[in-house]
Enzyme design. Sequence first.
Site, PDB file in Angstrom:
ATOM      1  N   SER A 105       7.045  -3.684 -22.847  1.00  0.00           N
ATOM      2  CA  SER A 105       8.111  -2.652 -23.028  1.00  0.00           C
ATOM      3  C   SER A 105       9.141  -2.942 -21.981  1.00  0.00           C
ATOM      4  CB  SER A 105       7.654  -1.146 -22.264  1.00  0.00           C
ATOM      5  OG  SER A 105       8.647  -0.054 -22.421  1.00  0.00           O
ATOM      6  N   ASP A 114      11.038   6.447 -24.165  1.00  0.00           N
ATOM      7  CA  ASP A 114      10.106   7.184 -24.889  1.00  0.00           C
ATOM      8  C   ASP A 114       8.877   6.260 -25.040  1.00  0.00           C
ATOM      9  OD1 ASP A 114      12.652   8.694 -27.367  1.00  0.00           O
ATOM     10  OD2 ASP A 114      11.514   9.470 -25.499  1.00  0.00           O
ATOM     11  N   GLU A 115       9.160   4.897 -25.259  1.00  0.00           N
ATOM     12  CA  GLU A 115       8.068   3.897 -25.193  1.00  0.00           C
ATOM     13  C   GLU A 115       7.213   4.173 -23.881  1.00  0.00           C
ATOM     14  OE1 GLU A 115       9.301   0.006 -25.084  1.00  0.00           O
ATOM     15  OE2 GLU A 115       9.465  -0.248 -27.156  1.00  0.00           O
ATOM     16  N   LEU A 116       7.985   4.464 -22.584  1.00  0.00           N
ATOM     17  CA  LEU A 116       7.049   4.608 -21.292  1.00  0.00           C
ATOM     18  C   LEU A 116       6.055   5.857 -21.549  1.00  0.00           C
ATOM     19  CD1 LEU A 116       6.677   3.531 -18.560  1.00  0.00           C
ATOM     20  CD2 LEU A 116       8.742   5.015 -17.761  1.00  0.00           C
ATOM     21  N   ILE A 122       3.230   5.079 -23.379  1.00  0.00           N
ATOM     22  CA  ILE A 122       2.279   4.114 -22.850  1.00  0.00           C
ATOM     23  C   ILE A 122       1.458   5.038 -21.942  1.00  0.00           C
ATOM     24  CG2 ILE A 122       2.566   2.272 -21.133  1.00  0.00           C
ATOM     25  CD1 ILE A 122       4.721   1.178 -22.631  1.00  0.00           C
TER      26      ILE A 122
END
Length: 1114
Positions: free
Chosen positions: A33, A100-102, A105
């Site tokens: 990421s 949003d990825e974080l 995750i």
Amino acid sequence: MFVRLHQLLFLLPMASPSSSFPPRNWSYNVFPSFHGPDVRKTFLSNMREQFTRNGITMFDDQEIERSATIAPSLTEAIRESRISIVILSKNYASSGWCLDELVEILECKKAMGQTVMTIFYGVEPSNVRKQTGEFGIAFNETCARKRDEARQKWSKALTDVSNIAGEDFQKWDNEANMIKKIARDVSDKLNATPSRDFDGMVGLETHLRILKSLLDLDYDDGVKMVAITGPLGIGKTTIAKALHVRLSNRFQLSCFMDNLRGSYVSGQEKLRLQEQFLSKVLNQDGLRVCHSGVIEERLCKQRVLIILDDVNNIKQLEALANETTWFGPGSRIVVTTENKDLLQQHGIDNTYHVGFPSDEEALKILCRYAFRKIPMYHGFGQLAKRVTKLCGNLPLALSVVGSSLRGKNEKEWQQVIHRLETTLHQDIEEVLKVGYESLDESEQTLFLHIAVFFNYKDGDLVETMFTDNDLDVKHGLKILVNRSLIEISTYGEIMMHRLLQQVGKKAIHKQEPWKRKILIDAPEICDVLEYATGTRAMSGISFDISGIKEVSINKKAFKRMPNLRFLRVYKSRNDGNDRVHIPEEMELPHCLRLLDWEEYPSKSLHPTFHPEYLVELSFEDSKLEKLWEGRQVLTNLKKINLTASRNLKELPDLSEAINLEVLSLLCCESLVEIPSSCLHLHKLQKLLMNSCTSLEFFPAHMNLASLEQVFMAGCSRLRNIPVMSTNITNLYISDTLVEDLPASIELCSRLEFLSIASNRKFKGLTHLPTSVRTLDLSYTDIERIPDCIKDLLRLESLDLSRCLKLASLPQLPCSLRFLTAQECESLETVFSPLDTSSAQMKFTNCFKLSEQARRGIIQPSFRNGSALLPGKQVPPEFDHRGKGNCLTIPPDVNSRRLLVCIVISHNHQITEEYDFSELCRPPIGRWDFDYVEGVVFVDFHGVSRCREEHVYIFDSHFPFNNFSDVSREIVFEFSSKLHALEIIECGVKLLTDDDDDESIEGSYESGSAHVFEDESIEEGSYDSRAGQVSEEESIAWSYGSGSQMFEEDIEFVEPREESFVDETNIDDLSNGEICVSSNEVENLAGSQKRTDCWSWLFLCFGLSVLGKKTIESG
């Protein structure tokens, strides 16, 4: 202390905190990421290239179009990756996509157990945590366009991820090195696959957490005994096995002693049990125990983890763990039993009681076995709850009944429930018999035979027992495995739970007497044998004669049972009394497949005995002098066991035993000769003959193609041995009169373990196959080692201890890991240089070693090995040396690890010996180690025998990254807690990458002058002094155990945080503890440098870091 815990369950697979989540196949190793413009063309591309070289697959998002929301393909990639690496750069928070990825995750981390790693690329972790600085400005600009709900979610994610320790780019001066370390860390995490044996067992982590608290693993000064109690079938053994797997690497030795129930321990049986126990603990086959003090002698200095499973007799505890003083400090003894009175008798107060699982957990267990998934009711929800209740939440019953329900329809479930309602009682066996009753008649027959005769027997052997029977054993075993009634081990052994054995025996008792095929009730068997009332229907007798007064067998008893196939006569308790009387005219049935008769009272079998159907013949502790006359048909025979038949004078003609696999003649003390008929035993795999003290003759030209293991240790009259097979892997001929090995032994291309120890007649080696891995020549009068030994490129262990006539060592193979040459009083020369860079070498009390020999020994230890040899000063190659037990070294930014040397002198007033000890422990704190959570154990066995000063050189196994503070100094302080050793000098050499690649060159002349930090040492102080060899008793050889080599002597365990003291006190070293007065701290605080002190404790001939002191200016 007594702990009782209810509402816990563990027997069935469910997710748990540490064994984590159910195993799965991941599409990618790593998901990165990152903010593209910051790192894609620089740091990320370099990291991707390094990962490719290391075989690490990383998700590539090049073709995914960026948009306002995270793409579904990206979400899927995150969920399909084993590890997520979050690269937090200055503009990471400027992208809602990244944020949003974080969030995704971290949700996967929580829900799926994914590993998350962090890299702080040009940002401070505190700025990420608090969203401040340039990072915070970018975050606020992103949030300006979003609702408060999104801002709060992102802010929490950034705070959470910033608390995950990671690599800080600003602390590295070389990006390539940082990327290499990240790749190593990722590889380590990918490779660190935990054992899956206990994956998903419900409630297991809670069980283990409470047990760890009771065990108090941080308490090292004494021994603790803890018991696991609870009803039969509750899972005590499974908990204990999981505990053993989880904790065994924290101890020097460990042992899981299973299935102790029924082991009666009086007289010789007690010593046998102790032999089994020590063999497991020390991982040595064929150990002999001559008296009850051997366990204490072998283990009193060892930190061990012992688990005694299923104890049901106080004598078992008295035999294996009678006193805590039998084991070394820090040892832990765990006992599982349902008998609390036994624990009270033995004084075990720390008890953990395993309670029944909750209704919810029990339902999950049942569904896991009935439907293979949790939960998956398929419309059976109410029925499943009903079955769970009827099973009384007993885990073993739930698993058995659940398996019997697999694939059944609703009507069949109702039938099972009806049976459970009518037959279920409080008694555990009454619950478990439902599984037995669900079997077909043929499967029930197999179940009963396993329960009585074949538990823990080889599956192939059992199949052979029924070869001419209509019973389909292979199919039956499969059914029993699928219904959780038995298990098949990795070695092919059939294993049935003891409770299920009881179910089988109860089923036999409930049969009508005239229908009974298997007899197990001793009074009933006595009547059948005395009055010859047997029937043709009887197929097996299992006769425990320890519970009867006396029985005289009728000469016609077995004639009334012509179909008897399995006959077992045994003693569950050995009191030395003979209770069975056999008439000379008694004939055994001709159809016997199993004949196992312990303490057989006659001198021979009846002349009409026909063993043509026998598969296994066992007469342990018999009074037999011979078996039978003439040649017999023995084509079915696979195993003969005549162990401890001390009157046995001859073996029968075995020429027809063409399928024999095991021949055990252990302790057959009257046996003089192995007959020539044994030349035909081409399927024989094991020949066990230890302690056949009268054995002298073997047939010549034996060539048994399948023979792999030969044990003849203690055959004290044996002078010559033929090569019995070119496929032998293990050959033990220690304590014999063998003078040399036949030249044909060179043809044994699979020979790995060869022991000739304690053979004073042995002249020397001439030929050996290159396959040998372990060679034990200790306590022999061998005068030279042939030069060809260098060609043994697989040799790992060589023991030459107490070879008093050995004068020189030739070139040795580079594969050698352990070289023991203790007490070789004539040894003068050693091939130089020894190409054994990874070997651990011991030359204790070898006082005649020349200077060239010393150099040849010491130089290899500068790599990854170690060396112990006579000497009085630290070699000059150690550029940091100190007189006494203290040493201060300056920082070295190029150092990767350190090599340690100490000069020790034994305190002869201390008589204890210690085999293994804690060497050193890195302190917790700001230390730049690649690996800081560890304790190093080094083998110091034999150090206490050092009669003069000795030098010990070893790698500390603490790898450095580099020093982050160039003003730091490292202080080493060595001390002996038990005052067993005096430390005369110490030295440290910091090793760089160049040192790892090249051997360290340099002279090591006796008498060379070298200067310490403050003063010089007297010339010539390294002369070794030849001393008179003390007259010690030869160590008792463990017959058949192989060479007495080093154990695996370096291991890592988690450090105890309590061991490290932030404010250490230097003025009190009593009991190995370090304390500093506040005044001294104030006085030191004025210095302009910071000193990190490694305070090492020489504990049990080892070194242990006790504390760290950090002193900063003003």
